[in-house]
Design an enzyme around this catalytic site. Structure first.
Site, PDB file in Angstrom:
ATOM      1  CB  CYS A   3       0.276  -1.533  -2.478  1.00  0.00           C
ATOM      2  SG  CYS A   3       0.509  -0.554  -0.997  1.00  0.00           S
ATOM      3  NE  ARG A  20       7.215   4.568   2.258  1.00  0.00           N
ATOM      4  CZ  ARG A  20       6.214   4.433   3.139  1.00  0.00           C
ATOM      5  NH1 ARG A  20       5.995   5.387   4.027  1.00  0.00           N
ATOM      6  NH2 ARG A  20       5.444   3.362   3.116  1.00  0.00           N
ATOM      7  CD  GLN A  58       4.519  -0.327   6.340  1.00  0.00           C
ATOM      8  OE1 GLN A  58       5.369   0.526   6.189  1.00  0.00           O
ATOM      9  NE2 GLN A  58       3.457  -0.144   7.087  1.00  0.00           N
ATOM     10  CG  ASP A 117       2.223  -3.735   3.460  1.00  0.00           C
ATOM     11  OD1 ASP A 117       1.050  -3.464   3.747  1.00  0.00           O
ATOM     12  OD2 ASP A 117       2.842  -3.190   2.530  1.00  0.00           O
ATOM     13  CG  HIS A 138      -1.990  -5.468   0.209  1.00  0.00           C
ATOM     14  ND1 HIS A 138      -0.629  -5.623   0.268  1.00  0.00           N
ATOM     15  CD2 HIS A 138      -2.230  -4.125   0.242  1.00  0.00           C
ATOM     16  CE1 HIS A 138      -0.054  -4.432   0.322  1.00  0.00           C
ATOM     17  NE2 HIS A 138      -1.006  -3.507   0.306  1.00  0.00           N
ATOM     18  CE  LYS A 194      -6.977   7.670   6.902  1.00  0.00           C
ATOM     19  NZ  LYS A 194      -5.552   8.079   6.931  1.00  0.00           N
ATOM     20  CG  HIS A 198      -3.893  -0.818   0.964  1.00  0.00           C
ATOM     21  ND1 HIS A 198      -2.755  -0.860   0.203  1.00  0.00           N
ATOM     22  CD2 HIS A 198      -4.893  -0.455   0.116  1.00  0.00           C
ATOM     23  CE1 HIS A 198      -3.035  -0.527  -1.040  1.00  0.00           C
ATOM     24  NE2 HIS A 198      -4.328  -0.273  -1.125  1.00  0.00           N
TER      25      HIS A 198
END
Length: 643
Positions: free
Chosen positions: A335, A364, A382, A384, A386, A466, A512
């Protein structure tokens, strides 16, 4: 004279205070026998709880979700009681309810064996058959510490010492066993009829690897034997589908001890599937208006201070590394990197919405005991993206994300979902007005898509509401994969702006979204969903061409070359083995289509085609085989041939 209002709206009056058990008996003997607890004015209570005045009340049985949890928690106590009877020197620690069951951690001077597990389960059955009453008593904190320390239960005493001194604690007892618990519990052990101990594993005291190791006994419990049997059948089916075993058998991936736990090595055949997944992902995102980004794997630690990750996510981040006198941090998320690209220059309202996607590898810090094949790893890629947009664009953008989500998951073979909408928690950033607008926008998008959803009031992230989608696999398990989260926090923390039509500076809304989650975990889910029998578009080898004798070798090689040039993943098996042996071997390897050439096929310019399920699909020319494979690939996961 209490007046009790029941869930159906009917009322019952009594001349004196009444217990939940007495209320159940007044309603009917069957309900009294099945009652495991009660709900009085919204609070779960034991059946021994006295209702002193007017109240709304319901009887909780094993058919209720709360009742099932109570049965499982009570069965954890039954487990601890059995262990203490069989192994008096074992010390009890904690025994919570988990999904589909429970566990209890014990400190014991040797490892529990499978024979021990069988003996413990037998003693549990005997204790349940004895139908021992379960009773509750109250103690002060210091009294409870002294009580358990006097019993030699040092771990339990240490747990209680961490509780504020002014608190009053509840102790539940059954027979010769007593344990600290908030409750409620079943009124008697005879209500614990259907349970099974499943495994023993290691665990650390208080979940900290620096502490002493304990033994964790897992179990499952259900209201009746039928539901227990159905669950155990699902467990057997899940074991058959274990992605770790299938991944090893099909040579798809490995976790190498020499490299460290939680790090995935994709083998050539697994990498073929990953390439298909990635190519499809990029193709779909480009088609749906996303631009693709590539960002670094590390950044200065200050970036993570600004984003708030070091405040809220530090335990999941690796320690910084020093370079040129400055600390750098492996990224746990993508992000902030996308935010930096946005902030590279001032943006105009005309540029919004901006949709940016990245297959970004993140890291992680996971405890070694939590690692599990592809499902829980330390380094993963990920899925991912945005979206940066204006407030009035939220609903339309969320709708676009939902469209893409359902299309992609459908192509991978998932069509059943559970949808959750999570709203503002007690502690949150952003004004009430923007939260209300954002929540209405999410609801509007779900309703326009015709998606039923479960409202999780107060379950949103602190930075925005969310939507979460759980996919249902071939054996009915639900997996959390897709999430769409609105964020008012990062735009504020990074001072993100755009120039509005009026010329004033405003904050964009950040969305996200991850559709597959991580590629590693999603691949593990795919393996288990299909039990390794991937549809043709994903299969590492889509077709295997085999000769019967050496006379067909040249023809087979030519056919393979033609099909490979058409873009198919096709291989040849020219070994000097009987054709039946070859067919069996590649069926075990779950190759979708097996193509056989004998003298007759060579003479006619054909290949005999069969599916991995053994279905004879007839003979086809090489061109026809290419057309057939193309049609199967085009189906993706939406219409997989029955195996």
């Amino acid at each position: 004279m209490p007046v009790i209002t029941l869930p159906d709206g009917s009322q019952r009056s009594f001349d004196a205070p009444i217990t939940v058990a007495e209320l159940a008996a007044d309603i009917g003997p069957g309900l009294a026998k099945a009652a495991v607890a009660g709900r009085v004015d919204g609070r779960l209570v034991d059946t021994s709880h006295r209702i002193e005045g007017d109240a709304e009340a319901a009887i909780v049985t094993g058919r209720d979700e709360d009742g099932l949890e109570i049965i499982r928690h009570s069965t954890a106590h039954l487990l601890a009681q059995a262990v203490k009877q069989l192994f008096p020197s074992a010390q009890v620690t904690i025994g919570p309810v988990i999904e589909d069951g429970f566990y209890y951690d014990f400190a014991f001077d040797r490892a529990f064996t499978p024979e021990d597990l069988a003996a413990i389960e037998q003693r549990m059955a005997e204790l349940a058959e004895a139908d021992q009453p379960v009773h509750r008593e109250v103690m002060g904190r210091d009294e409870a510490v002294a009580f358990f320390r006097g019993m030699g239960e040092e771990y339990k005493a240490r747990i209680i010492e961490d509780i504020p001194a002014e608190e009053t604690l509840s102790i539940y007892g059954q027979g010769d066993f007593k344990d600290l618990c908030r409750g409620p519990h079943v009124p008697r052990t005879g209500l614990l009829k259907a349970f099974k101990l499943t495994k023993v594993a290691g665990a650390y005291w208080r979940g900290d690897a620096r502490n002493e190791q304990l033994q964790r006994i897992y179990g499952t419990a259900w209201p009746d034997a039928k539901q227990l049997k159905a669950y155990l059948t699902r467990l057997e089916e899940a074991e058959k589908r274990d992605h770790r075993r299938i991944g090893r058998d099909m040579d798809l991936f490995s976790i190498q001890d020499d490299a460290g736990g939680g790090l995935v090595f994709w083998h050539p055949r697994g990498a073929r599937i990953r390439r298909v997944m990635e190519d499809y992902w990029r193709e779909q995102h480009t088609k749906h208006g996303y631009e693709l980004l590539f960002t670094p794997h590390i950044a200065l630690e200050d970036l993570w201070h600004t984003s708030g990750h070091t405040d809220f996510y530090r335990e999941s981040m690796y320690k910084p590394m020093e370079e040129d006198g400055q600390p750098y941090q492996l990224k746990p998320m993508n992000c902030p990197f996308h935010v930096l690209v946005y902030k590279d220059r001032l943006r105009s309202y005309r540029e919004l919405p901006m949709r940016w996607a990245e297959l970004g590898t993140v890291y992680r810090h996971e405890m070694s005991g939590a690692l599990h094949g592809l499902m829980r790893v330390r380094g993963f890629t990920q899925d991912d993206a945005h979206v940066f947009c204006r407030e009035e664009q939220i609903e339309a953008e969320v709708l676009r994300v939902l469209d893409l989500t359902l299309e992609m998951l459908g192509d991978f073979g998932f069509t059943q979902f559970e949808v959750n909408l999570s709203t503002r928690p007690e502690k949150a950033v952003g004004s009430d007005e923007i939260w209300d607008k954002a929540t209405v926008a999410l609801k509007g998008a779900l309703e326009r898509k015709g998606l039923e959803y479960i409202l999780d009031a107060g379950g949103g992230a602190f930075y925005g509401p969310k939507i979460d989608l759980k996919i249902e696999d071939a054996i009915g398990r639900k997996w959390q994969c897709s999430t769409i989260q609105l964020d008012f926090n990062l735009p504020e923390r990074f001072d993100m702006e755009y120039v509005a039509a009026s010329g004033e500076r405003r904050r964009p809304i950040m969305i996200h979204r991850a559709l597959l989650g991580s590629l590693e975990r999603f691949f593990g889910i795919l393996i288990e969903h299909y039990e390794g029998r991937f549809p043709a578009w994903l299969a590492p080898v889509q077709a295997m061409v085999m000769n019967i004798t050496d006379r067909q070798a040249e023809y087979v090689e030519s056919a393979v070359k033609t099909l490979v040039n058409q873009g198919f993943r096709v291989e040849a098996d020219l070994r000097n083995e009987k054709i039946g042996f070859k067919i069996r071997e590649h069926t075990v390897q779950k190759v979708p289509f097996l193509l056989v050439a004998g003298d007759r096929e060579v003479e006619a310019g054909l290949l005999a085609v069969r599916s991995r399920s053994g279905e004879d699909l007839g003979s086809m020319s090489i061109d026809q085989v290419g057309n057939f494979l193309a049609a199967e690939v085009a189906k993706r996961g939406r219409s997989v041939m029955e195996d």
